[in-house]
Design an enzyme around this catalytic site. Structure first.
Site, PDB file in Angstrom:
ATOM      1  N   LYS A   1      -1.873   1.336 -25.119  1.00  0.00           N
ATOM      2  CA  LYS A   1      -2.303   1.282 -26.528  1.00  0.00           C
ATOM      3  C   LYS A   1      -1.048   1.459 -27.402  1.00  0.00           C
ATOM      4  CE  LYS A   1      -6.771   3.494 -25.421  1.00  0.00           C
ATOM      5  NZ  LYS A   1      -7.527   2.806 -24.568  1.00  0.00           N
TER       6      LYS A   1
ATOM      7  N   GLU B   1      -0.620   4.819  -0.468  1.00  0.00           N
ATOM      8  CA  GLU B   1      -1.453   6.006  -0.716  1.00  0.00           C
ATOM      9  C   GLU B   1      -0.642   7.266  -0.453  1.00  0.00           C
ATOM     10  OE1 GLU B   1      -5.116   5.763   1.438  1.00  0.00           O
ATOM     11  OE2 GLU B   1      -5.792   4.023   0.308  1.00  0.00           O
TER      12      GLU B   1
ATOM     13  N   ASP C   1      -6.599  14.354 -24.368  1.00  0.00           N
ATOM     14  CA  ASP C   1      -6.576  12.929 -24.039  1.00  0.00           C
ATOM     15  C   ASP C   1      -5.896  12.221 -25.217  1.00  0.00           C
ATOM     16  OD1 ASP C   1      -7.065  10.264 -23.681  1.00  0.00           O
ATOM     17  OD2 ASP C   1      -9.203  10.474 -23.245  1.00  0.00           O
TER      18      ASP C   1
ATOM     19  N   THR D   1      -3.486   6.685 -21.814  1.00  0.00           N
ATOM     20  CA  THR D   1      -3.317   5.319 -21.336  1.00  0.00           C
ATOM     21  C   THR D   1      -1.879   4.934 -21.671  1.00  0.00           C
ATOM     22  OG1 THR D   1      -4.086   4.456 -23.453  1.00  0.00           O
ATOM     23  CG2 THR D   1      -5.716   4.602 -21.698  1.00  0.00           C
TER      24      THR D   1
ATOM     25  N   ARG E   1      -1.278  -2.076 -18.844  1.00  0.00           N
ATOM     26  CA  ARG E   1      -2.573  -1.386 -18.758  1.00  0.00           C
ATOM     27  C   ARG E   1      -2.476  -0.337 -17.664  1.00  0.00           C
ATOM     28  NH1 ARG E   1      -5.520  -3.928 -21.945  1.00  0.00           N
ATOM     29  NH2 ARG E   1      -7.159  -2.410 -21.678  1.00  0.00           N
TER      30      ARG E   1
ATOM     31  N   TYR F   1       0.851  -1.200   0.000  1.00  0.00           N
ATOM     32  CA  TYR F   1       0.000   0.000   0.000  1.00  0.00           C
ATOM     33  C   TYR F   1       0.879   1.240   0.000  1.00  0.00           C
ATOM     34  CZ  TYR F   1      -5.004  -0.337  -0.023  1.00  0.00           C
ATOM     35  OH  TYR F   1      -6.285  -0.453  -0.447  1.00  0.00           O
TER      36      TYR F   1
END
Ligand code: PLP
Length: 488
Positions: free
Chosen positions: A285, A78, A253, A282, A291, A76
Site C-alpha cells: 500500500k 519452509e 496493524d 502489508t 503484494r 521451497y
C-alpha cells in the site's frame, strides 16, 4: 511535486532498460498464452489512463516488479533463515535476511519477519505468536512439558480450549477497522471473543478514554490498533498505556500507513513500532512494495513470530521476499521521505478541495493518506457514487461511514487515498483539480429507480459529464505519466 525516486532512479537509464526487459518478457509470455500477454498490456494501459484513488493501492517500481519474475519462485524454503526443512536454501536465506535487515533498519524494530504472503497472513502470524507466547508456553510449563507433542490427549484438549477462549479488542469496522481485527466473517472473529471500540459520534475521532474504559471492562489479551478507513493519526503511546494497564499485548496493524511511518511522517507517539509489542503491515500500500506482509516484533515475541512457518504459513514466496527487500531498500532512500510527506500533504489538499466545494468529510478532514467522503450529502449511496465515478474514469472504493444508514454493502462513503497518484507526481494543485472533478461527477449523479422499486445501486449520471471528466483527467495524467519512458 518532488520527482519520484524509485520509479525514475537518478542516473539510471531505467526506462530504456525496463522497456527492453518487459518487451522481451511479454514476447515470451505471448508465445505460450497470448491472452495473458494481452491482459497484461491492457492492465498497464488502464492503470495509466485512470485516476487511481484507491487508498490501499500504489505503483511499485520496475525494480520491485522485475524482482518478482525470477526463479526464486520455484524454490521451497519452509522454515526460517538458516533453519530450513528443505535443502539448498542458501540463496533464499540471503534474500530473507536482507528483507528482514532492511525492515529492521527502516522501522527501528528489534526483529522483522518477511515471510507473510499478505496482510491477513501477517495478522494471523501475529495473533498466533501472541497466543503461543502468552497462553501456550505458560500452559506447557504448568504441565511440565516442553513441546505440544509431549502432551496427553486430555492435556492437549485443555490447552486447545484455553487457546480458543481469549479476547481481542479492536476498532469497529464501521469506524475504519479491518475485518482481520476480530470480525466474524474472518477467521480472527472465530478465534477470539471480540469487542470493538469506535469513534466519538460528534468528532469522528478515537476517544481514548472510551477505549480505556472498554479495555478495563473487557480485559482483552490483545488490543489491536490500526485501521483501513480512519482518516486521522493514532496516538500509539496512549494505546500502549491502555494495553499495559489491563495486561494486554498491543498489536498495531499499520498496513495502510506503513509508508508514512517509513517516511518519518509519523514519528514519536504516532510511530507504532516503539510502542507496540507486535506490528504488522502489508508491503504494497503506502509502502509501495510488492503484494505481501511483514511482522515486526519485540525480543519477547520474536521467537514465536519466527515460527510463522509452519505455525500459520507454508513455503515462503521467496521471489516476493526478494522484491520486499528491494522495496524496503528504496524506502530507506531520502527521496522516500519526500514522497511520504507529499502523500500526507496531498491528502490535505484533496480534503480542502472537497470542503471548499461544500462536501462533508468524516472527521472534517484528514491528517494521514486518506479522505472519507460522506456522499449522503449528494443524495447518493456509496455504491451509486463509486459506479458514477468509475464511469468518469475515477477509480475509488465505497466504504462504510460511522453509523452508516446504508449498511456495509451499499455504504454511504467513498474512500480516497493519495499514495498512488503521488507516486505519479501529482501535487496539491492536481489534487485540488481531482476534488473538483469528483464533485462535478457527484453533483451530476442522481439515484435511479430499479424496475422492481428503489435501488441503492442504480444511478443516472447526466449526459456529457463522464466525457468532460475523462478529458480533464487525461490532461493531468498525461502531465504526470506512469512509468515515464516505459514502452511496450
Ligand atoms: N490490515 C489492514 C489494516 C488492511 O487494510 C488490509 C487490507 O486491506 C489487510 C490487513 C489485509 O491485507 P491483504 O489484503 O494483503 O491480506
Amino acid at each position: 511535486m518532488t520527482a519520484d525516486s524509485s520509479l525514475t532512479a537518478p542516473g539510471v537509464e531505467y526506462a530504456a532498460t525496463a522497456s527492453e526487459a518487459y518487451r522481451a518478457a511479454l514476447a515470451v509470455i505471448e508465445s505460450v498464452e497470448p491472452r495473458i500477454a494481452a491482459a497484461t498490456r491492457k492492465e498497464l494501459a488502464d492503470q495509466r489512463d485512470s485516476l487511481k484513488l484507491i487508498a490501499s493501492e500504489n505503483y511499485a517500481s520496475p525494480a520491485v516488479l522485475l524482482t518478482m519474475g525470477t526463479w526464486f519462485s520455484d524454490k521451497y524454503a519452509e522454515g526460517t533463515i538458516g533453519h530450513r526443512f528443505y535443502a539448498a536454501c542458501q540463496n533464499v536465506d540471503t534474500v530473507e535476511a536482507l528483507a528482514a535487515e532492511h525492515a529492521r533498519e527502516l522501522f527501528g524494530a528489534p526483529y522483522a519477519y518477511a515471510q507473510p504472503h499478505s496482510g491477513i497472513d501477517a495478522n494471523l502470524v501475529a495473533y498466533w505468536a501472541i497466543l503461543a507466547t502468552r497462553i501456550e508456553a505458560p500452559g506447557l510449563a504448568e504441565l511440565g512439558a516442553k513441546n505440544v507433542n509431549d502432551l496427553s490427549e486430555q492435556d492437549w484438549e485443555k490447552l486447545r480450549a484455553k487457546l480458543g477462549n481469549q479476547r481481542l479488542l479492536g476498532m469497529s469496522l464501521e469506524t475504519g477497522g479491518h475485518l482481520t481485527h476480530g470480525f466474524r466473517p474472518n477467521v480472527s472473529g472465530k478465534m477470539f471473543h471480540q469487542r470493538s471500540y469506535g469513534t466519538d459520534p460528534e468528532t469522528g475521532l478515537i476517544d481514548y478514554a472510551a477505549v480505556a474504559a472498554a479495555a478495563r471492562e473487557f480485559k482483552p489479551l490483545i488490543l489491536v490498533a490500526g485501521y483501513s478507513a480512519y482518516p486521522r493519526r493514532v496516538n500509539f503511546a496512549t494505546m500502549r498505556e491502555i494495553a499495559d494497564e489491563v495486561g494486554a499485548t498491543l498489536l498495531v496493524d499499520m498496513a495502510h500507513f506503513a509508508g508514512l511511518v517509513a517516511g518519518k511522517v509519523f514519528t514519536g507517539d504516532e510511530d507504532p513500532v516503539p510502542h507496540a509489542h507486535v506490528t504488522t503491515t502489508t508491503t504494497h500500500k503506502s509502502l509501495r512494495g510488492p503484494r505481501g506482509g511483514l511482522v515486526l516484533a519485540t525480543e519477547e515475541y520474536a521467537p514465536a513470530v519466527d515460527k510463522g512457518c509452519p505455525m500459520v504459513l507454508g513455503g515462503p514466496l521467496s521471489h516476493v521476499m526478494a522484491a520486499k527487500a528491494v522495496a524496503l531498500a528504496e524506502a530507506r532512500q531520502p527521496a522516500f521521505r519526500e514522497y511520504a510527506q507529499a502523500v500526507a500533504d496531498n491528502a490535505k489538499a484533496l480534503a480542502d478541495g472537497f470542503l471548499k466545494r461544500g462536501a462533508r468529510l468524516v472527521t472534517g478532514g484528514t491528517d494521514n493518506h486518506l479522505v472519507l467522503l460522506d456522499v449522503t450529502s449528494f443524495g447518493l449511496t456509496g455504491r451509486q457514487a463509486e459506479s458514477a465515478l468509475l464511469d468518469a474514469g475515477v477509480v475509488t472504493n465505497r466504504n462504510s461511514i460511522p453509523a452508516d444508514p446504508n449498511g456495509a454493502w451499499y455504504t454511504s462513503g467513498i474512500r480516497f487515498g493519495t499514495p498512488a497518484l503521488t507516486t505519479r507526481g501529482f501535487g496539491a494543485a492536481e489534487f485540488d483539480r481531482v476534488a473538483e472533478l469528483v464533485v462535478d461527477v457527484l453533483k451530476n449523479t442522481e439515484p435511479a429507480a430499479a424496475s422492481t422499486g428503489p435501488s441503492k445501486a442504480k444511478y443516472k449520471l447526466a449526459d456529457g459529464v463522464a466525457d468532460r471528466v475523462h478529458a480533464a483527467s487525461a490532461e493531468i495524467l498525461a502531465a504526470n505519466p506512469l512509468y515515464p519512458g516505459l514502452t511496450l
